[in-house]
Design a protein around this motif. Structure first.
Motif: not given
Lengths: 453, 250
Positions: A277-298, A254-259
């Motif tokens: 773990l899987g797929g023959t070709w996998a691309r993932t984009d993780l995109v974060t925007r903070f819209a307020g202060e003191h937020a955390e992204c792990d 399988a081919f896998h794309i996640t945005g």
């Protein structure tokens, strides 16, 4: 001159390359769920128009240097056009995580399946349903969120997904709502006569102070050839907490794309763990925007790539406001001819003082033929911040392997133990014990089967 | 039990062992002493199958099986155990999980059933007591963050659990204070039996005050140049290695 010709032929027209992905979309509004919703029709048309003006990324394009698209385009995927209804709950038994107590949602080839889902009793203020249904019954409830968080997205695949918006998961938590049991989302793919692309559009929206744990899994029946092009938009209100585990276990063909596009209000916390773990070709984009202060992204991740596999994680974390924290902790294990790409960008704007950003990518390479291309980038324009990054690529220490073998443990099991030890930091951070055991077992099995080199 | 004949081994192009002979009978404890660089640790490593050594001549048999035909894990399953001079830290590998995997691998090779959780815990507790170890040790990663003494005790603890036929203790005394040395030695002595043999590799006589050997061998320049009873160790302690090594050279 040869090179110039080459480049021009390489810069193919996206609309042509992805013609099958756009097939059956646009124009005749009754074909899909967006019919009659003006704002959504307009978003879809704009996305389709973007595809028509975009070029297919090449290895010269930013973000695609190590991730060629030729193999994917050659498959000639065609958009999924009809729902699969023949499955019964027994058919998905093999995918279930033993002893995981969860509200379960199942999507088949991108379409929400009522018959396979078992939501159980949902807590007050928690709603789970199909995007298709919601666009029919209450489109206003997703207006201003759907397509707004992802915007134009990072590349042509986001445009393709938006142009094809039809179905997917919608999870909505009202202000203060708390889902104590995890919500498991199984994206099941089934091979069709011709190679299909499913493009689920998923929306997770947590109101102020809401809390949830979502376990998202991509699985398939058999070794089918298909493509998943998934977009998730996640809106977290003030003080909201979302724990999000994503396990990509697509079929080996399988081919896998996640945005994944994330918007975070003040004081909220997103903790995401990506297991690839899987797929023959996998691309993932993780995109974060903070819209307020003191937020955390792990953002945590563990990827395992062997023969015939490319697994690519791109991260784009943008600190435009002060006092937010981001962590990216990714570990990779490569064996056989496996390939992986880690590209993490943390951007800290001039006004984003007191940003706390940390990025690390560690890789274990088990074979001389495996490859990882890692590129951590910090772009910092503020002067009072705490930022760091580190990357390592190493091998199993022969000493460690010998120590285990000298105690009677077979080389393949010894390697499995050492790799799981390396990956432990990521696996241990997964929520329920049943999930940790399941992931450790999946990773372990794969490693034990991998050839020793 | 162990029969080593004319053993030659090199690291890279450099010969380290140059024709070593040793016979160990069931129940016997042999001490191998010698100056630094004499090949003591090489001997221990070659027997247990560590990478990086090339056997260029001679043979080593354990109960009639050619050790050099076997992988390290097969040697362990046959009943060979090496207590490491420098036990290896394994971050992220839980000690209990490790011990269970090792014990079950060895039990399986002996045709025994895997132990259930309850019997396994009972066995662990019993063996921990011998080494004065706390059971919190089981929850930690293997040797990771252990003190020097804890690491050495963990080696002997593993030996107690795996019940080898032949144990090789490679400089188990190095880096131990006197109290830790006594605990380790008591542990080793508790494991002595008519069926179990041991080879104690050490630079100092000190350990042999606690673990009394039946035979003492002096290894120098890759060969055993003198063998005797435990009084040989005392003589070495008193006079150093110089007289015997030079005597040999002359």
């Amino acid at each position: 001159m040869n090179a110039a010709v080459h480049q021009r032929t390489g810069q193919a027209d996206a609309a042509e390359a992805f013609a099958g992905w756009l097939q059956g979309l646009g124009g005749n509004g009754d074909q899909n769920s967006a019919g009659g919703i003006d704002w959504l029709e307009s978003e879809r048309e704009q996305a389709a128009a973007r595809v028509r003006t975009q070029l297919v990324p090449t290895n010269k394009s930013e973000g695609w240097r190590y991730t060629g698209l030729r193999k994917l385009i050659e498959q000639g995927f065609v958009n999924v056009d009809e729902p699969v209804t023949a499955l019964t709950p027994d058919d998905i038994g093999e995918f279930l995580i033993p002893e995981l107590d969860a509200h379960r949602v199942v999507l088949v080839n991108g379409r929400f399946s009522d018959a396979l889902s078992s939501l159980g009793e949902l807590p007050k203020g928690v709603r789970i349903g199909s995007l298709r249904d919601l666009l029919e019954s209450d489109p206003a409830s997703v207006k201003g969120v759907l397509t707004r968080i992802a915007g134009e997205g990072r590349h042509v695949f986001a445009s393709l997904n938006t142009a094809a918006i039809d179905d997917g998961l919608v999870l909505q938590l009202d202000r203060g709502a708390i889902a104590e049991r995890p919500i498991e989302v199984i994206h099941l793919s089934i091979g069709m006569d011709e190679p299909r692309v499913a493009q689920p559009r998923n929306l997770l929206s947590l109101g102020d102070g809401a809390q949830a744990q979502v376990i998202e899994r991509y699985v398939s029946l058999g070794d089918a050839l298909y493509c998943t092009n998934s977009v998730l938009e996640i809106a977290l209100g003030r003080d909201a907490v979302l724990k999000h585990t994503r396990i990509q276990q697509e079929s080996r063909n399988a081919f896998h794309i996640t945005g994944l596009y994330l918007s975070q209000e003040a004081n909220c916390r997103y903790a995401g763990t990506n297991i690839g773990l899987g797929g023959t070709w996998a691309r993932t984009d993780l995109v974060t925007r903070f819209a307020g202060e003191h937020a955390e992204c792990d953002l945590k991740g563990l990827y395992l790539a062997g023969d015939q596999q490319l697994i690519d994680y791109h991260m784009d974390v943008r600190h435009a406001l002060p006092n937010c924290a981001s962590r990216e902790t990714f570990k990779g294990i490569l064996y056989g001819k496996g390939r992986a790409v880690f590209d993490g960008l943390v951007y800290v704007a001039r006004d984003a003082q007191k940003t706390d950003a940390e990025m690390s990518n560690r890789n274990l390479i088990l074979s001389p033929n495996a490859e990882v291309d890692t590129k951590p980038q910090l772009e910092i324009y503020a002067d009072d911040v705490k930022c760091s990054h580190g990357t390592t690529v190493g091998q199993i220490e022969p000493e460690m392997l010998f120590y285990l073998r000298s105690r009677g443990i077979a080389a393949s099991l010894a390697r499995r133990m050492l790799c799981l030890g390396f990956a432990g930091e990521i696996i241990d951070a997964l929520g329920p014990e049943s999930l940790r055991d399941y992931v450790a077992e999946q990773v372990g099995q794969r490693l034990e089967q991998a050839p020793l080199e | 039990m162990l029969s080593v004949k004319g053993l030659k081994a090199s690291v890279g192009d450099e010969p380290i062992l140059k024709g070593l002979d040793l016979e160990v009978k069931p129940g016997e404890v042999h001490a191998i002493m010698g100056p630094n660089g004499s090949g003591k640790s090489t001997f221990a490593h070659v027997l247990s199958g560590r990478e990086g050594y090339e056997v260029t001549g001679g043979s080593a048999e354990l109960d009639g099986e050619d050790l050099f035909e076997l992988e390290p894990e097969e040697r362990a399953r046959l009943g060979l155990f090496l207590a490491f001079q420098y036990p290896v830290e394994l971050p992220g590998v839980n000690n209990m999980y490790f011990l269970k995997a090792a014990l079950n691998a060895i039990r399986k090779s002996r045709g025994e059933e895997e132990l259930d959780a309850v019997s396994f815990m009972r066995l662990m507790k019993e063996k921990l007591k011998i080494l004065h170890l706390d059971d919190s040790l089981l929850k930690r990663p293997v040797n990771f963050g252990f003190s020097g003494g804890e690491k050495k005790r963990n080696e002997i603890f593993q030996m107690a659990l795996l019940e080898p036929k032949l144990a090789i203790l490679d400089e188990t005394d190095s880096g131990l204070d006197i109290d830790a040395l006594r605990i380790v030695a008591d542990g080793v002595n508790a494991l002595r039996s008519p069926e179990r043999s041991m080879i104690v590799v050490t630079h100092y006589q000190r350990l042999l005050d606690y673990i009394q050997p039946d035979h003492v061998h002096v290894l120098a320049k890759g060969r055993i140049i003198r063998s005797g009873g435990k009084e040989l160790a005392l003589e070495l302690e008193e006079k150093g290695y110089g007289w015997i090594v030079e005597g040999e050279a002359a």
